[in-house]
Write a protein that holds these residues in place. Structure first.
Motif, PDB file in Angstrom:
ATOM      1  N   PRO A  27      -4.471   2.965  -0.439  1.00 30.70           N
ATOM      2  CA  PRO A  27      -4.266   2.432  -1.750  1.00 30.70           C
ATOM      3  C   PRO A  27      -3.479   3.363  -2.623  1.00 30.70           C
ATOM      4  CG  PRO A  27      -6.508   2.761  -1.046  1.00 30.70           C
ATOM      5  CD  PRO A  27      -5.650   3.417  -0.082  1.00 30.70           C
ATOM      6  N   THR A  30       0.032   1.966  -1.784  1.00 29.74           N
ATOM      7  CA  THR A  30       0.061   0.877  -2.447  1.00 29.74           C
ATOM      8  C   THR A  30       0.571   0.650  -3.889  1.00 29.74           C
ATOM      9  OG1 THR A  30      -1.096  -0.252  -0.685  1.00 29.74           O
ATOM     10  CG2 THR A  30      -0.825  -1.707  -2.596  1.00 29.74           C
ATOM     11  N   ALA A  31      -0.161   1.511  -4.642  1.00 29.74           N
ATOM     12  CA  ALA A  31       0.053   1.676  -5.965  1.00 29.74           C
ATOM     13  C   ALA A  31       1.408   2.180  -6.293  1.00 29.74           C
ATOM     14  CB  ALA A  31      -1.104   2.644  -6.667  1.00 29.74           C
ATOM     15  N   TRP A  34       3.892  -0.588  -6.095  1.00 29.52           N
ATOM     16  CA  TRP A  34       3.680  -1.351  -7.470  1.00 29.52           C
ATOM     17  C   TRP A  34       4.360  -0.624  -8.621  1.00 29.52           C
ATOM     18  CZ3 TRP A  34       2.800  -6.088  -8.255  1.00 29.52           C
ATOM     19  CH2 TRP A  34       1.989  -7.020  -7.240  1.00 29.52           C
ATOM     20  N   LEU A  71       3.622  -8.645  -2.273  1.00 29.07           N
ATOM     21  CA  LEU A  71       2.822  -7.428  -2.879  1.00 29.07           C
ATOM     22  C   LEU A  71       1.453  -7.778  -3.286  1.00 29.07           C
ATOM     23  CD1 LEU A  71       5.569  -5.343  -5.165  1.00 29.07           C
ATOM     24  CD2 LEU A  71       4.642  -4.818  -2.864  1.00 29.07           C
ATOM     25  N   VAL A  72       1.229  -8.662  -3.862  1.00 28.57           N
ATOM     26  CA  VAL A  72      -0.293  -9.270  -4.116  1.00 28.57           C
ATOM     27  C   VAL A  72      -0.844  -9.395  -2.470  1.00 28.57           C
ATOM     28  CG1 VAL A  72      -1.682 -10.910  -5.184  1.00 28.57           C
ATOM     29  CG2 VAL A  72       0.408 -10.323  -6.112  1.00 28.57           C
ATOM     30  N   THR A  75      -1.422  -6.168  -1.094  1.00 29.97           N
ATOM     31  CA  THR A  75      -2.543  -5.062  -1.921  1.00 29.97           C
ATOM     32  C   THR A  75      -3.905  -5.921  -1.495  1.00 29.97           C
ATOM     33  OG1 THR A  75      -1.226  -4.758  -3.597  1.00 29.97           O
ATOM     34  CG2 THR A  75      -3.289  -4.619  -4.031  1.00 29.97           C
ATOM     35  N   VAL A  78      -5.028  -4.582   2.018  1.00 26.17           N
ATOM     36  CA  VAL A  78      -5.417  -3.265   1.930  1.00 26.17           C
ATOM     37  C   VAL A  78      -7.097  -3.126   1.488  1.00 26.17           C
ATOM     38  CG1 VAL A  78      -5.099  -1.226   0.984  1.00 26.17           C
ATOM     39  CG2 VAL A  78      -3.192  -2.200   1.624  1.00 26.17           C
ATOM     40  N   ALA A  79      -7.343  -3.870   0.379  1.00 31.49           N
ATOM     41  CA  ALA A  79      -8.525  -4.109  -0.092  1.00 31.49           C
ATOM     42  C   ALA A  79      -9.595  -4.526   0.822  1.00 31.49           C
ATOM     43  CB  ALA A  79      -8.557  -4.794  -1.552  1.00 31.49           C
ATOM     44  N   LEU A 161       2.683  -0.983   6.126  1.00 29.86           N
ATOM     45  CA  LEU A 161       2.867  -0.216   4.947  1.00 29.86           C
ATOM     46  C   LEU A 161       4.365   0.107   4.763  1.00 29.86           C
ATOM     47  CD1 LEU A 161       2.230   1.479   2.576  1.00 29.86           C
ATOM     48  CD2 LEU A 161       1.286   3.135   3.772  1.00 29.86           C
ATOM     49  N   THR A 164       6.567  -2.558   3.752  1.00 29.29           N
ATOM     50  CA  THR A 164       6.385  -3.057   2.378  1.00 29.29           C
ATOM     51  C   THR A 164       7.262  -1.968   1.517  1.00 29.29           C
ATOM     52  OG1 THR A 164       4.281  -3.827   2.552  1.00 29.29           O
ATOM     53  CG2 THR A 164       4.928  -3.526   0.397  1.00 29.29           C
TER      54      THR A 164
END
Length: 262
Positions: A27, A30-31, A34, A71-72, A75, A78-79, A161, A164
């Protein structure tokens, strides 16, 4: 048998598919992606908006929408894994492959269009095509590897990952350029080292963070992750080298001039 076992040494422990640190590492990465994209492109859009120059052709809007969609989706994936909803994760994965395919075609097309229409203006920079082309080739290779290893969750999520992070290179580069680009160029010069530091001083460490995380938490890096990281970093280094190579500069100028006549 005992002597032979001692001579060979103990077999290495298998790579642990899960570690407590994974719960925050993926996470957090990923942040970071962003943050890099928003800070890079958002800052540019804010400056252009204040100057009354916020105007982009349709293909750029489509490109932004598709890449933001990736990206959405990433994310969300990952969640979903974090929540244990693996079945839905797999179903969305097939949609992700379709989005990735569109990105692979749309990225170069957008870069070609922008350079062709900027020809003869201060924004013209044909050699910069090295960056989006290398990014999309890196991304495509990592996505294919991620699909190949989809039945190996530990390898799969690391490959996705890395893909991305690789495709977010342009956002990171704009951020570093705005923050300390002038200082780096004055200190290191406008050659290869200075250009690499300005364009990739955040994206390359972000890529390296993946195998470093495994080295710290597991004591080793899986070969597929090491190869994938080298692949992604290698494309970024190659893009910087190409950007400064006279042959590439001449080739891209001729190519963009031809595109502008179509």
């Amino acid at each position: 048998m005992t002597i032979q076992t001692r001579a060979l040494g103990r077999a290495p422990a298998p790579f642990a598919p899960r570690h407590a640190a994974d719960a925050w590492f993926f996470p957090a990465m990923t942040a970071l992606v962003w943050l890099g994209v928003i800070a890079g492109f958002g800052g540019e859009m804010w400056r252009l908006s204040k100057a009354g120059q916020l105007s982009y052709p349709l293909i750029v809007h489509v490109h932004a929408a598709v890449f933001t969609g990736w990206l959405v989706l990433f994310t969300a994936q990952v969640a979903l894994v974090r929540r244990g909803q693996v079945a839905l994760h797999r179903r969305l994965g097939m949609i992700g492959m379709g989005v990735a395919a569109v990105m692979t075609a749309l990225g170069p097309l957008t870069a070609f269009y922008v350079q062709a229409h900027a020809l003869g203006t201060p924004k013209s920079d044909p050699p910069f095509l090295a960056v989006p082309l290398s990014d999309i080739l890196s991304f495509a290779g990592l996505i294919l590897a991620g699909y190949r290893f989809r039945s190996d969750p530990a390898a799969h999520k690391r490959l996705m990952l890395l893909a991305t992070i690789a495709v977010a290179d342009a956002g990171f580069g704009r951020w570093t350029l705005a923050l300390f680009g002038d200082w780096v160029m004055r200190t290191l010069g406008a050659g290869f080292v200075g250009s690499l530091a300005v364009g990739n001083s955040l994206s390359i460490p972000a890529l390296l963070a993946v195998p470093i995380h495994d080295l710290v938490t597991r004591g080793r890096v899986r070969p597929v992750v090491a190869i994938a990281t080298a692949w992604a970093v290698g494309w970024q280094v190659l893009a910087t080298a190409l950007y400064l190579q006279p042959g590439w500069v001449a080739l891209t100028k001729r190519f963009v001039t031809w595109l502008a006549t179509l």
